[in-house]
Design an enzyme around this catalytic site. Sequence first.
Site, short mmCIF file in Angstrom:
data_model
loop_
_atom_site.label_atom_id
_atom_site.label_comp_id
_atom_site.label_asym_id
_atom_site.label_seq_id
_atom_site.Cartn_x
_atom_site.Cartn_y
_atom_site.Cartn_z
N CYS A 112 0.81 -1.22 0.00
CA CYS A 112 0.00 0.00 0.00
C CYS A 112 0.85 1.27 0.00
O CYS A 112 0.81 2.04 -0.94
CB CYS A 112 -0.90 0.01 1.23
SG CYS A 112 -2.44 -0.85 0.96
N1 LIG Z 1 -2.87 -5.89 2.17
C1 LIG Z 1 -3.23 -4.72 2.66
O1 LIG Z 1 -2.87 -4.35 3.76
C2 LIG Z 1 -4.14 -3.78 1.86
C3 LIG Z 1 -4.75 -2.73 2.53
C4 LIG Z 1 -5.59 -1.88 1.85
C5 LIG Z 1 -5.76 -2.06 0.47
N2 LIG Z 1 -5.15 -3.09 -0.18
C6 LIG Z 1 -5.42 -3.25 -1.61
O2 LIG Z 1 -6.32 -4.33 -1.78
C7 LIG Z 1 -6.03 -5.02 -2.99
C8 LIG Z 1 -5.81 -6.50 -2.72
O3 LIG Z 1 -4.65 -6.64 -1.91
P1 LIG Z 1 -4.37 -7.93 -1.03
O4 LIG Z 1 -3.35 -7.52 -0.03
O5 LIG Z 1 -5.63 -8.55 -0.56
O6 LIG Z 1 -3.70 -8.89 -2.12
P2 LIG Z 1 -3.30 -10.42 -1.92
O7 LIG Z 1 -2.16 -10.68 -2.84
O8 LIG Z 1 -3.17 -10.74 -0.47
O9 LIG Z 1 -4.56 -11.22 -2.44
C9 LIG Z 1 -5.04 -11.15 -3.73
C10 LIG Z 1 -5.77 -12.45 -4.04
O10 LIG Z 1 -6.37 -12.27 -5.32
C11 LIG Z 1 -6.25 -13.48 -6.04
N3 LIG Z 1 -6.42 -13.16 -7.45
C12 LIG Z 1 -5.56 -12.51 -8.27
N4 LIG Z 1 -6.12 -12.35 -9.48
C13 LIG Z 1 -7.35 -12.91 -9.43
C14 LIG Z 1 -8.41 -13.06 -10.36
N5 LIG Z 1 -8.30 -12.58 -11.60
N6 LIG Z 1 -9.51 -13.71 -9.98
C15 LIG Z 1 -9.64 -14.19 -8.72
N7 LIG Z 1 -8.67 -14.07 -7.77
C16 LIG Z 1 -7.55 -13.44 -8.14
C17 LIG Z 1 -4.90 -14.02 -5.65
O11 LIG Z 1 -4.80 -15.41 -5.88
C18 LIG Z 1 -4.84 -13.66 -4.15
O12 LIG Z 1 -5.32 -14.70 -3.33
C19 LIG Z 1 -4.84 -4.30 -3.61
O13 LIG Z 1 -5.28 -3.33 -4.51
C20 LIG Z 1 -4.20 -3.61 -2.42
O14 LIG Z 1 -3.46 -2.47 -2.79
C21 LIG Z 1 -4.36 -3.97 0.51
#
Ligand SMILES: NC(=O)c1ccc[n+]([C@@H]2O[C@H](COP(=O)([O-])OP(=O)(O)OC[C@H]3O[C@@H](n4cnc5c(N)ncnc54)[C@H](O)[C@@H]3O)[C@@H](O)[C@H]2O)c1
Length: 447
Positions: free
Chosen positions: A278
């Site tokens: 992030c």
């Molecule tokens: N991790 C954090 O602390 C946080 C906080 C706020 C916002 N975000 C935002 O949230 C979003 C997700 O981040 P995250 O940390 O959950 O990512 P992550 O990598 O933990 O999880 C993403 C998941 O999406 C799955 N995936 C990818 N492409 C896919 C598709 N086409 N169809 C179905 N599943 C799919 C992956 O297999 C994975 O399990 C990002 O934009 C991130 O910037 C993350």
Amino acid sequence: MTASFSMFSSLKDKIAAREARVVTVGLGYVGLPLALTINECGFPVTGFDLNAARVAAINAGERVISYFAEDRIARARAGGRFGASSDPAVLAAADIVLICVPTPLSTEREPDLSYVVRAAETVAAQLRPGQLVVLESTVWPGATATVVKPILERGGLRAGTDFFLGFSPEREDPGNATFDTKSIPKVVGADDAQSRELLDRFYSQVVARTVPVSSLATAEAVKLAENSFRTVNIALVNEMKVAMEAMGVDVWEVVQAAATKPFGYMPFYPGPGIGGDCIPVSPVYLSWRARDVGSSLPIVDLARHNNDTAPDRIAGRVIAEIAARSGQGAEGARVLILGVSYKKNIEDTRESPALAILNRLEAMGAACDYHDPYFPVMPPTRDHPGLAGRRSAALTEAGVAGYDAVLVTTDHSGVDYDLVGRAARLLLDTRNTYAGRPAPAGAYVKI
Ligand SMILES: NC(=O)c1ccc[n+]([C@@H]2O[C@H](COP(=O)([O-])OP(=O)(O)OC[C@H]3O[C@@H](n4cnc5c(N)ncnc54)[C@H](O)[C@@H]3O)[C@@H](O)[C@H]2O)c1
């Protein structure tokens, strides 16, 4: 043009009755807690993820994320209204689709929306009239309207007319014991009044408070503003750390005292650099979009540069401190890196500054080991693929005493810092971990 009143009121009724079927696309650090929280509020939820192993683990009721309550997923499974799937057909049955896929940086350090595009294509293939689609992934202002919406409309259905479209930025803070998905207010934005109202009604059932804003782009910009604020302030405090050290002042003590001011100040603490997906990523998205529209954000860019180069500065300082004490140069210096997660108490190495420091030290000729209870074996990472497979060193007094320096990069709980404090020949601390703990006299430096 507005959507048919019957579609709108039908979804509104299902939301009110908590019978709207929800599918989250992506079951990562954001999608999984969100899916569980929505289910815990009574909605039937299916998590869709391409990672079949993760889907199987979730369906088996495994904990999956270390800071979850042991039986959280098992309880949801036992309730009979929560499951995971890798079959995109589950999307067709959904009333509400929440897209929570990664939005990392490309190898050129630019926004990489490829996961969002692919997810939108999968949703588009199953889209039916009356569905509400919400993007939760962090994107640049304008992306939902100009990237996601055209993909969803490829089959002929129109946003705001045939289906509803919104953006709601995710504010999840993994491992935060004070604020969770439910208690963090949720910003909701859409470009038409009906989508916005449905979004607001839905999230109002799930989180403590919603904050409606006037457009998709405003909601997208909120997330980037929040994270860019952090980026700038982290760069500022790291800069002050260096200047204040030269003045003989401990910046940690300064920040703690300044934080007692009841208004106009918010504490940010120095560290080895910034990590996670992030804080290092959002300002790049904001800055990229600013350039795209003929504007610029020089303060944000300078802060990014300061943060990006922090690991190099820390690595240089480590070598300088070792040389000053023993005459040992970089070549052949032995360094133990304590903690490789990007922050304490979570199993996540994305953009971790500890890995950048480790790599930098080794590029200078040092030999590094690491210790991290969350990573007995180093996972594969995009930026440092060569580190995958290394093993966490055991923390013994004899082992610790064998290093020229121990560098604390992540202040996980549960690490025997007293043992390290007793045994280290030189202890370098980027996190103020030894405040209130015994540290080796004359061989402890906050850097
Ligand atoms: N991790 C954090 O602390 C946080 C906080 C706020 C916002 N975000 C935002 O949230 C979003 C997700 O981040 P995250 O940390 O959950 O990512 P992550 O990598 O933990 O999880 C993403 C998941 O999406 C799955 N995936 C990818 N492409 C896919 C598709 N086409 N169809 C179905 N599943 C799919 C992956 O297999 C994975 O399990 C990002 O934009 C991130 O910037 C993350």
